[in-house]
Design a protein around this motif. Structure first.
Motif, PDB file in Angstrom:
ATOM      1  N   LEU A  59       6.313  -0.591  12.228  1.00  0.00           N
ATOM      2  CA  LEU A  59       6.482  -0.814  13.383  1.00  0.00           C
ATOM      3  C   LEU A  59       4.837  -0.379  14.016  1.00  0.00           C
ATOM      4  CD1 LEU A  59       8.372  -0.301  15.674  1.00  0.00           C
ATOM      5  CD2 LEU A  59       8.597   2.032  15.848  1.00  0.00           C
ATOM      6  N   LEU A  60       4.233   0.701  13.149  1.00  0.00           N
ATOM      7  CA  LEU A  60       3.171   0.612  14.180  1.00  0.00           C
ATOM      8  C   LEU A  60       2.394  -0.481  14.727  1.00  0.00           C
ATOM      9  CD1 LEU A  60       1.045   2.137  15.662  1.00  0.00           C
ATOM     10  CD2 LEU A  60       0.393   2.793  13.396  1.00  0.00           C
ATOM     11  N   THR A  61       2.388  -1.533  12.850  1.00  0.00           N
ATOM     12  CA  THR A  61       1.256  -2.637  12.811  1.00  0.00           C
ATOM     13  C   THR A  61       1.972  -3.228  13.563  1.00  0.00           C
ATOM     14  OG1 THR A  61       1.555  -2.328   9.879  1.00  0.00           O
ATOM     15  CG2 THR A  61       0.896  -4.168  11.541  1.00  0.00           C
ATOM     16  N   TRP A  62       2.863  -3.810  13.892  1.00  0.00           N
ATOM     17  CA  TRP A  62       3.608  -4.746  14.659  1.00  0.00           C
ATOM     18  C   TRP A  62       3.131  -4.448  16.119  1.00  0.00           C
ATOM     19  CZ3 TRP A  62       8.975  -3.970  11.810  1.00  0.00           C
ATOM     20  CH2 TRP A  62       8.666  -4.932  10.874  1.00  0.00           C
ATOM     21  N   THR A  63       3.364  -3.028  16.502  1.00  0.00           N
ATOM     22  CA  THR A  63       3.351  -3.061  17.750  1.00  0.00           C
ATOM     23  C   THR A  63       1.167  -3.214  18.714  1.00  0.00           C
ATOM     24  OG1 THR A  63       4.992  -1.544  17.707  1.00  0.00           O
ATOM     25  CG2 THR A  63       2.878  -0.847  19.456  1.00  0.00           C
ATOM     26  N   LEU A  64       0.708  -3.369  16.882  1.00  0.00           N
ATOM     27  CA  LEU A  64      -0.434  -2.846  16.819  1.00  0.00           C
ATOM     28  C   LEU A  64      -1.087  -5.046  17.654  1.00  0.00           C
ATOM     29  CD1 LEU A  64      -2.212  -0.468  14.940  1.00  0.00           C
ATOM     30  CD2 LEU A  64      -1.789  -0.659  17.785  1.00  0.00           C
ATOM     31  N   GLN A  77       0.968  -1.834  -0.207  1.00  0.00           N
ATOM     32  CA  GLN A  77       0.009  -0.125   0.336  1.00  0.00           C
ATOM     33  C   GLN A  77       0.970   1.203   0.289  1.00  0.00           C
ATOM     34  OE1 GLN A  77      -3.076  -0.040  -0.868  1.00  0.00           O
ATOM     35  NE2 GLN A  77      -4.052   2.202   0.189  1.00  0.00           N
ATOM     36  N   LEU A  78       2.282   1.138   0.887  1.00  0.00           N
ATOM     37  CA  LEU A  78       2.749   2.556   0.526  1.00  0.00           C
ATOM     38  C   LEU A  78       4.279   2.537  -0.204  1.00  0.00           C
ATOM     39  CD1 LEU A  78       2.582   3.348   4.531  1.00  0.00           C
ATOM     40  CD2 LEU A  78       1.259   3.975   3.058  1.00  0.00           C
ATOM     41  N   GLY A  79       4.854   1.297  -0.105  1.00  0.00           N
ATOM     42  CA  GLY A  79       5.287   1.496  -1.339  1.00  0.00           C
ATOM     43  C   GLY A  79       7.230   1.992  -0.434  1.00  0.00           C
ATOM     44  N   GLY A  80       8.118   1.641  -0.971  1.00  0.00           N
ATOM     45  CA  GLY A  80       9.557   1.864  -0.668  1.00  0.00           C
ATOM     46  C   GLY A  80       9.404   3.137  -0.064  1.00  0.00           C
ATOM     47  N   GLN A  81       8.653   4.135   0.746  1.00  0.00           N
ATOM     48  CA  GLN A  81       9.051   5.087   1.132  1.00  0.00           C
ATOM     49  C   GLN A  81       9.569   5.107   2.683  1.00  0.00           C
ATOM     50  OE1 GLN A  81       5.200   8.141   1.055  1.00  0.00           O
ATOM     51  NE2 GLN A  81       4.415   6.082   1.321  1.00  0.00           N
ATOM     52  N   ILE A  82       9.840   6.342   3.407  1.00  0.00           N
ATOM     53  CA  ILE A  82      10.073   6.153   4.910  1.00  0.00           C
ATOM     54  C   ILE A  82       8.911   6.007   5.672  1.00  0.00           C
ATOM     55  CG2 ILE A  82       9.600   8.694   5.382  1.00  0.00           C
ATOM     56  CD1 ILE A  82      12.267   6.296   6.578  1.00  0.00           C
ATOM     57  N   GLU A  83       7.454   6.517   5.623  1.00  0.00           N
ATOM     58  CA  GLU A  83       5.992   5.985   6.239  1.00  0.00           C
ATOM     59  C   GLU A  83       6.187   4.540   6.432  1.00  0.00           C
ATOM     60  OE1 GLU A  83       6.797   8.440   3.524  1.00  0.00           O
ATOM     61  OE2 GLU A  83       6.190  10.276   4.819  1.00  0.00           O
ATOM     62  N   THR A  84       6.777   3.475   5.367  1.00  0.00           N
ATOM     63  CA  THR A  84       6.384   1.966   5.437  1.00  0.00           C
ATOM     64  C   THR A  84       6.983   1.825   6.425  1.00  0.00           C
ATOM     65  OG1 THR A  84       5.797   2.494   2.630  1.00  0.00           O
ATOM     66  CG2 THR A  84       6.842   0.291   4.212  1.00  0.00           C
ATOM     67  N   LEU A  85       7.726   2.374   6.544  1.00  0.00           N
ATOM     68  CA  LEU A  85       9.190   1.716   7.940  1.00  0.00           C
ATOM     69  C   LEU A  85       8.459   2.393   9.335  1.00  0.00           C
ATOM     70  CD1 LEU A  85      11.231   0.029   9.033  1.00  0.00           C
ATOM     71  CD2 LEU A  85      12.503   2.872   9.066  1.00  0.00           C
ATOM     72  N   TYR A  86       7.892   3.021   9.370  1.00  0.00           N
ATOM     73  CA  TYR A  86       6.976   3.541  10.506  1.00  0.00           C
ATOM     74  C   TYR A  86       5.534   3.020  10.935  1.00  0.00           C
ATOM     75  CZ  TYR A  86      10.716   6.207  11.116  1.00  0.00           C
ATOM     76  OH  TYR A  86      12.281   6.921  11.512  1.00  0.00           O
ATOM     77  N   ALA A  87       5.730   2.455   9.513  1.00  0.00           N
ATOM     78  CA  ALA A  87       3.978   2.180   9.787  1.00  0.00           C
ATOM     79  C   ALA A  87       4.055   0.350   9.835  1.00  0.00           C
ATOM     80  CB  ALA A  87       3.553   2.399   7.831  1.00  0.00           C
TER      81      ALA A  87
END
Length: 291
Positions: free
Chosen positions: A138-143, A126-136
């Protein structure tokens, strides 16, 4: 062109890599879901014993954390080797049983690993190869971790929720997912909304309808996504909660009087808003003639 750039620019390679990483992270999330509540309970017990000046019942050399002791069967204490600890595949290879004592292994372990991998792939796609993907990610695993712990113990640990909440506020300084003002208002409004509902429910019924961890989790999501997404998250979490709760009562015969944790529903709604919030909000505004 470097291999790193090639992977980022190739959806197939990126999703494959992220999927494998998701499997490995999912294995670690199983450890967190199982061990962290025990670690917290032991810590609280020891603090109470120290405060009351009682003898410490858990010896200090009884090491128990996210790293030690190593993976082992809880029944026969046989060590789980590296080959027996490959996410999902080892479970299938061992046919869901301990290699030593043949005790059944819970399906939760491969399910969490597979879920972590699948959701990670969806995020990368969905987000592709951008920096937001890395943080998304992390949030996914946290949830996922928070949902598992809350489902088992009706607990959303501060030592997971609060650092990730602060990280969301920090990311907003760089306009990652939202801007600073929206992030700050989102954190405040997310906490106060559920806190207000809690107080009103307690005033009317004399019962506690949810825990303080739920307030903090919604504050976390508000910090990451901004206040604009809070109505969507609240609506989606209520809808998901109603559907899953009703299904559990009908098909699993869950006792209506047994509390159902709200954290997993907030997590599901927040994850959906993270990836498709703009599209859902636009669709709603268009369908209602507000856009």
């Amino acid at each position: 062109m470097s291999s790193y750039t090639i992977i980022l620019n190739s959806p197939v390679l990126l999703c494959t890599l992220v999927g494998v990483i998701g499997l490995m992270v999912g294995s670690f999330l199983n450890v967190v879901i199982y061990r962290l509540p025990i670690m917290l309970q032991r810590g609280w017990k020891q603090e109470c014993q120290e405060f009351l000046e009682l003898a410490i019942t858990d010896p200090s050399d009884n090491t128990f954390n996210l790293a030690l002791p190593g993976s082992h069967c809880p029944i026969c204490n046989a060590k789980i080797t590296a080959m027996q600890n490959i996410p999902v595949f080892s479970y299938l290879w061992l046919k869901g049983k301990c290699a030593n004592c043949q005790t059944h292994i819970s399906m939760r372990y491969p399910l969490v690993e597979a879920l972590s991998s699948i959701l990670s792939i969806v995020v990368a796609y969905q987000l592709g190869g951008q920096i937001e993907t890395l943080y998304a990610l992390l949030l996914t695993w946290t949830l996922i971790a928070l949902s598992g712990i809350d489902f088992d113990h009706q607990l959303l640990p501060d030592n997971i929720v609060l650092p990730i909440l602060w990280l969301g506020l920090f990311l907003s300084l760089f306009n990652i997912f939202t801007d600073p003002v929206s992030s700050i208002i989102g954190a405040i409004a997310g906490y106060l909304f559920l806190w207000t509902i809690y107080q009103l429910f307690k005033l009317l019924t004399g019962k506690e309808g949810m825990g303080y961890g739920d307030f903090k989790l919604l504050a976390l999501l508000g910090a990451w996504l901004g206040w604009q997404y809070l109505p969507l998250i609240i609506l989606l979490s209520s809808l998901v909660g109603a559907i899953i709760g009703t299904a559990m009562i009908i098909f699993v015969q869950r006792d209506k009087n047994v509390p159902i944790p709200f954290g997993p529903y907030l997590a599901i709604a927040g994850w959906i808003a993270l990836l498709w919030g703009d599209e859902i909000n636009t669709l709603y505004l268009t369908s209602t003639g507000l856009l």
